[in-house]
Design an enzyme around this catalytic site. Structure first.
Site, mmCIF file in Angstrom:
data_model
loop_
_atom_site.group_PDB
_atom_site.id
_atom_site.type_symbol
_atom_site.label_atom_id
_atom_site.label_comp_id
_atom_site.label_asym_id
_atom_site.label_seq_id
_atom_site.Cartn_x
_atom_site.Cartn_y
_atom_site.Cartn_z
ATOM 1 N N GLU A 128 0.851 -1.197 0.000
ATOM 2 C CA GLU A 128 0.000 0.000 0.000
ATOM 3 C C GLU A 128 0.881 1.239 0.000
ATOM 4 O OE1 GLU A 128 -0.906 -1.479 3.951
ATOM 5 O OE2 GLU A 128 -1.069 0.601 4.647
ATOM 6 N N LYS A 130 2.834 4.513 1.004
ATOM 7 C CA LYS A 130 3.337 5.078 2.254
ATOM 8 C C LYS A 130 3.017 6.568 2.227
ATOM 9 C CE LYS A 130 7.342 5.247 5.230
ATOM 10 N NZ LYS A 130 7.345 6.679 5.478
ATOM 11 N N ASP A 132 2.867 10.390 3.100
ATOM 12 C CA ASP A 132 3.823 11.305 3.712
ATOM 13 C C ASP A 132 3.083 12.369 4.515
ATOM 14 O OD1 ASP A 132 6.208 12.385 4.370
ATOM 15 O OD2 ASP A 132 6.636 13.271 2.421
ATOM 16 N N TYR A 239 -4.400 2.656 8.657
ATOM 17 C CA TYR A 239 -3.636 1.531 8.115
ATOM 18 C C TYR A 239 -3.069 0.579 9.166
ATOM 19 C CZ TYR A 239 0.076 4.968 8.988
ATOM 20 O OH TYR A 239 0.890 5.903 9.558
ATOM 21 N N LYS A 327 11.065 2.590 -0.164
ATOM 22 C CA LYS A 327 11.005 4.018 -0.500
ATOM 23 C C LYS A 327 11.234 4.237 -1.995
ATOM 24 C CE LYS A 327 11.291 6.902 2.558
ATOM 25 N NZ LYS A 327 12.091 7.228 3.732
ATOM 26 N N CYS A 421 29.840 41.674 -0.876
ATOM 27 C CA CYS A 421 28.409 41.440 -0.673
ATOM 28 C C CYS A 421 27.650 42.033 -1.867
ATOM 29 C CB CYS A 421 27.961 42.112 0.619
ATOM 30 S SG CYS A 421 26.182 42.124 0.809
ATOM 31 N N CYS A 424 25.481 45.225 -0.327
ATOM 32 C CA CYS A 424 26.058 46.469 0.206
ATOM 33 C C CYS A 424 27.508 46.680 -0.228
ATOM 34 C CB CYS A 424 25.961 46.491 1.726
ATOM 35 S SG CYS A 424 27.102 45.360 2.513
ATOM 36 N N CYS A 444 29.240 38.537 4.545
ATOM 37 C CA CYS A 444 29.326 39.973 4.334
ATOM 38 C C CYS A 444 29.744 40.607 5.653
ATOM 39 C CB CYS A 444 27.947 40.486 3.907
ATOM 40 S SG CYS A 444 27.692 42.234 4.185
ATOM 41 N N CYS A 450 24.379 46.826 5.842
ATOM 42 C CA CYS A 450 23.923 45.979 4.742
ATOM 43 C C CYS A 450 22.399 45.840 4.796
ATOM 44 C CB CYS A 450 24.577 44.609 4.835
ATOM 45 S SG CYS A 450 23.980 43.492 3.558
HETATM 46 S S1 IVH Z 1 2.369 0.909 9.083
HETATM 47 C C1 IVH Z 1 5.158 -0.355 13.043
HETATM 48 N N1 IVH Z 1 1.480 1.912 6.866
HETATM 49 O O1 IVH Z 1 5.459 5.437 8.092
HETATM 50 C C2 IVH Z 1 4.737 0.785 12.193
HETATM 51 N N2 IVH Z 1 2.928 3.252 8.157
HETATM 52 O O2 IVH Z 1 8.024 4.125 9.358
HETATM 53 C C3 IVH Z 1 3.566 0.436 11.331
HETATM 54 N N3 IVH Z 1 3.296 5.477 7.213
HETATM 55 O O3 IVH Z 1 5.290 6.206 11.449
HETATM 56 C C4 IVH Z 1 3.230 1.545 10.432
HETATM 57 N N4 IVH Z 1 2.023 5.244 5.460
HETATM 58 O O4 IVH Z 1 3.747 7.476 9.937
HETATM 59 C C5 IVH Z 1 2.255 2.124 7.932
HETATM 60 N N5 IVH Z 1 0.559 2.679 4.892
HETATM 61 C C6 IVH Z 1 1.320 2.875 5.939
HETATM 62 C C7 IVH Z 1 1.983 4.088 6.146
HETATM 63 C C8 IVH Z 1 2.801 4.237 7.264
HETATM 64 C C9 IVH Z 1 2.811 6.071 6.118
HETATM 65 C C10 IVH Z 1 4.243 6.112 8.142
HETATM 66 C C11 IVH Z 1 3.812 6.129 9.566
HETATM 67 C C12 IVH Z 1 4.888 5.453 10.349
HETATM 68 C C13 IVH Z 1 5.995 5.363 9.377
HETATM 69 C C14 IVH Z 1 6.677 4.044 9.537
#
Ligand code: IVH
Length: 702
Positions: A128, A130, A132, A239, A327, A421, A424, A444, A450
């Site tokens: 799934e 990740k 941000d 999640y 990642k 600079c 100035c 500077c 300045c």
């Molecule tokens: S599962 C034991 N699922 O990523 C941790 N984390 O490094 C289980 N995150 O702090 C986390 N999307 O903030 C999980 N689909 C996802 C996620 C997710 C973002 C973040 C979360 C967590 C960090 C884990």
């Protein structure tokens, strides 16, 4: 202690960089705790800044190594002092990172070996996006949302219930057959569209704009006023889970499906995969959709589907063996470097900025990138007109990896870093560091002559942790400076009086009106009285951050005494100089910077002028009549009627000094249940010990 001469960032291997980032994350977090929670900084600000800068430089070179717990990912100062604390019943840990297909297949291989599975036995793994954003733990009791907590350090987070209650996507009540108790975990985030609209509104109101959606989400969630959170569109995906005595299924997928049936938003791209190939195919599918999703993701998360296997796999250090964050690699693009501009900062630092032909890098239009410093430009031989490779990852400012040799224009000339600079025209010099090495930064020497330094200083002066003048954000300061409405800090305080006789009144300026001007004047009026530590910080003395400012304020008590002693310390010898150096947390670099600042007549003028308009309250003068005024107090153990931060603020309001450790100078230890070593120390030094209730009685606020 860190090594004296660290390997230059450009010479680090990926393994060394990864190890050092881990070490820096731990070290900086430790200093943050010491500063924010215990109010007992271990190192001077300047040294702390060096750690942070090193962390940033390594991250800029290896964006793919940016850690979940990276100090650069923490908003503001990290630990927030304003919210109550929540101890997580089940810690909120993080995932191990992988960066390659090989890392993904190793992950599955490790699981197989750990569980001793034969080749014929399939291992189902979910994949799934990740997200941000920032992780949150939502506690539902009898289906009702009763508490929301941020991750914090994983063991203790902040209580942000009131704010989370305002997020439409977070159900306040679970539907269907949700159990009596469940802690749902997931991510709070902001969509790209909402982020852009929010930043437009912020810019128009002269307020701070956010660097990216994650910072905007975090900043919005951590508002003290939940009405502000409510006005910012935050979203949520569930999640994972924390405390959950009864689970609705025995697989990861099953639980997430149940979450959806209870009304919780779940991510539509979650998929069950039966092999490494399927995982990687889904990873690529998600990556290909990344730019169109409308929200930021930075990888794909894999999780073993069977919960009994998750249980058996357990954790290594702070990450589960059953999960991996695969990642995305940093996004790269090619574009033309049109110009190298030099920006001049508050302390005169000349920073080269690459102005680029706009290019989309991972869904974001990039027009500027950092070039770090002159050595870096020379090392990479970057020239104006070059076609360059730009890399952008997460939060860090995009950076230039190098130029494309075949595309270099024949007339491209090596870049000469200015020795003056650009604003100035004063000399710009590289100071010599200990050991004869030149500082990487050219500065500077113009100081307050300045204009760039002046305007940056003004911005700092009015900023949140300094005078905190609402409505006087960076943009407005720059405009008012350019129009000569504000040239010096004290001009802020004469603005209203001058406006009365002005030909072109503020209210007639574009973007202003009667109400906004009145609001600004009111905000300025509110700051005509300010605490000494903020005042010192606001002066913008090099190396004097908030911690140092506080140490100075505590040591000197009143602005008059401080001012006088700093001038007396001018010759850098004698009693005043020795006294300054003896202050806990003040090293020689800081002491020198402060004395040099007050050695400049124009700085003394700035301070003198300011003092005609503002009253600086000494820390001790906040209360002299309370029974704890002037006393040194330590809080330890669990407090039940107030948070630790509230306790500290209360004690300080009553004129006490709060310390993080017990010594013979301590007057009073307020000990709650679970008090340990500090209680023993108190006995050793004969310090009076009272409990929380007795504290309230003592200070007459029972
Ligand atoms: S599962 C034991 N699922 O990523 C941790 N984390 O490094 C289980 N995150 O702090 C986390 N999307 O903030 C999980 N689909 C996802 C996620 C997710 C973002 C973040 C979360 C967590 C960090 C884990």
């Amino acid at each position: 202690m860190r090594r004296k001469a660290p390997t230059p960032v450009e010479d680090l291997t990926i393994m060394e960089a990864s190890a050092e980032l881990a070490e820096l994350a731990g070290e900086i977090a430790r200093h943050d705790r010491a500063y924010f929670e215990q109010d007992a900084p271990i190192i001077p600000d300047a040294e702390y800044d060096v750690l942070r800068q090193r962390n940033e430089a390594i991250e800029a070179r290896f964006p793919e190594l940016i850690r979940e717990d990276s100090p650069s990912r923490r908003v503001g100062a990290g630990v927030v002092e304003k919210f109550g604390k929540v101890r997580h019943a089940v810690p909120m840990l993080s995932l191990a990172n992988g960066f390659s297909d090989e890392d993904a297949s190793d992950f599955v291989g490790r699981i197989r070996r750990f569980l001793n599975l034969d080749d014929a036995q399939p291992v189902d793994i979910t994949a799934e996006p990740k997200i941000d954003g920032l992780s949150i733990s939502l506690r539902y009791e009898n289906r009702k949302l009763v508490q929301a907590a941020t991750r914090g350090d994983g063991f203790e987070g902040e209580n942000v219930t009131a704010n989370v209650m305002t997020i439409a996507q977070v159900p306040k009540r679970l539907k269907g057959d949700a159990p009596e108790i469940v802690e749902v975990r997931g991510e709070i985030y902001m969509s790209h569209a909402d982020f852009a609209a929010l930043n437009d509104r912020q810019a128009q109101a002269g307020e701070k704009v956010f660097a990216n959606p994650r910072n905007a989400a975090a900043g919005s969630l951590r508002q003290l006023d939940s009405a502000i959170t409510a006005a910012r569109p935050l979203r949520f995906f569930a999640y994972a889970w924390g405390e959950a005595p009864v689970l609705p299924a025995d697989t990861q997928m099953g639980v997430i499906e149940a979450f959806a049936s209870w009304g919780l938003p779940t991510n539509p791209l979650m998929k069950l995969c039966g092999s490494v190939e399927e995982l990687l195919a889904h990873y690529r599918l998600i990556e290909s959709q990344r730019a169109e999703l409308g929200y930021d993701i930075d990888g794909v998360v894999y999780k073993v589907n069977r919960l009994d296997w998750q249980q058996r796999l357990g954790f290594v250090s702070r990450s589960p063996r059953w999960g991996l964050a695969h990642k995305f690699s940093a996004e790269k693009a090619m574009t033309v470097l049109e110009k190298i501009d030099i920006q001049v900062g508050r302390t005169g630092a000349l920073t080269p900025v690459a102005r680029l032909k706009p290019v989309t890098v991972g869904g974001v239009v990039v027009t500027n990138a950092t070039l770090h410093n002159e050595d870096e430009i020379a090392r990479k031989d970057i020239r104006e007109g070059d076609t360059v490779i730009v890399q952008r990852a997460g939060d860090v400012i995009p950076q230039i990896l190098g130029f494309v040799a075949e595309k270099r224009p024949v007339d491209a000339k090596p870049y000469h870093f200015p020795q003056e600079c650009p604003v100035c025209q004063s000399h710009a010099v590289r100071e010599e560091r200990a050991g004869g090495k030149l500082d990487a930064v050219r500065r500077c020497t113009g100081g307050l002559i300045c204009a760039a330094q002046r305007v940056e200083r003004l911005k700092h002066f009015a900023s949140r942790n300094a005078f905190d003048i609402e409505g006087l954000g960076d943009k407005i300061i720059a405009e008012f400076y350019a129009d000569e409405l504000i040239q010096w800090p004290h001009d802020i305080f004469t603005l209203e009086a001058r406006d009365k006789g002005a030909l072109k009144r503020l209210k007639n300026r574009e973007g202003w009106g009667e109400a906004s001007v009145a609001k600004l004047f009111e905000a300025i009026d509110q700051r005509r009285s300010i605490a000494l530590d903020r005042f010192i910080f606001a002066l913008g003395i090099r190396h004097v951050g908030e911690t140092t400012a506080r140490a100075l304020a505590r040591a000197y008590g009143t602005v008059a005494h401080f001012h006088e002693q700093m001038i007396a310390a001018g010759p850098m010898e004698g009693d005043a100089w020795n006294e300054l150096n003896a202050i806990d947390g003040i090293g020689e670099v800081v002491a020198e910077a402060v004395v040099q600042f007050f050695g400049e007549p124009h700085n003394r003028d700035v301070v003198d002028e300011l003092l005609k308009h503002v009253t600086v309250t000494s820390l001790e003068a906040r209360s002299t009549t309370s029974p704890v005024a002037g006393k040194t107090v330590v809080f330890t153990g669990a407090l039940e009627r107030m948070t630790r931060d509230e306790a500290k603020a209360m004690a300080e309001r009553l004129g006490a000094k709060v310390s993080g450790s017990v010594s013979k100078k301590t007057d009073l230890l307020v000990a709650g249940p679970g008090a340990g070593s500090k209680l023993k120390d108190a006995e050793k030094y004969g310090v009076e010990v009272i409990d929380e209730n007795a504290w309230f009685e003592r200070v007459g606020e029972a």
